[in-house]
Design a protein around this motif. Sequence first.
Motif: not given
Length: 115
Positions: A18-19, A21-29
């Motif tokens: 998560p540490e 993946l979470d920033p990546i998913m934020r950027d994808v959104r």
Amino acid sequence: MQQYLLSIYQPDGDPPPPEVLDPIMRDVRAVNAELEEAGAWVFSGGLHPPDTATVLRPGESEVLTTDGPYLEGKEHIGGFTVIRAPDLDAALEWGRKLARATTLPIEVRPLSHGA
């Protein structure tokens, strides 16, 4: 306007922790929101792992059904986005933004609207 498929290639194996993946998913959104605001977003989706795939192969008298994936490899398509863009250059710019957001390779390919 032409539609383009932006395929996200990711390595096989477990997703990052998560540490990571979470920033990546934020950027994808954020990229998806930008696509929507620009009127370029058509739809997108993530895929389950390749071992959940079922492959159908036509034979002489029947269609063979086998467990996937279709091809063995070290990476697979993990998700995709379909966009509208006036030309390839514009589609490539969206692909660059998605590549930076996902930190993964993106394949940009025009959809065929043939008969």
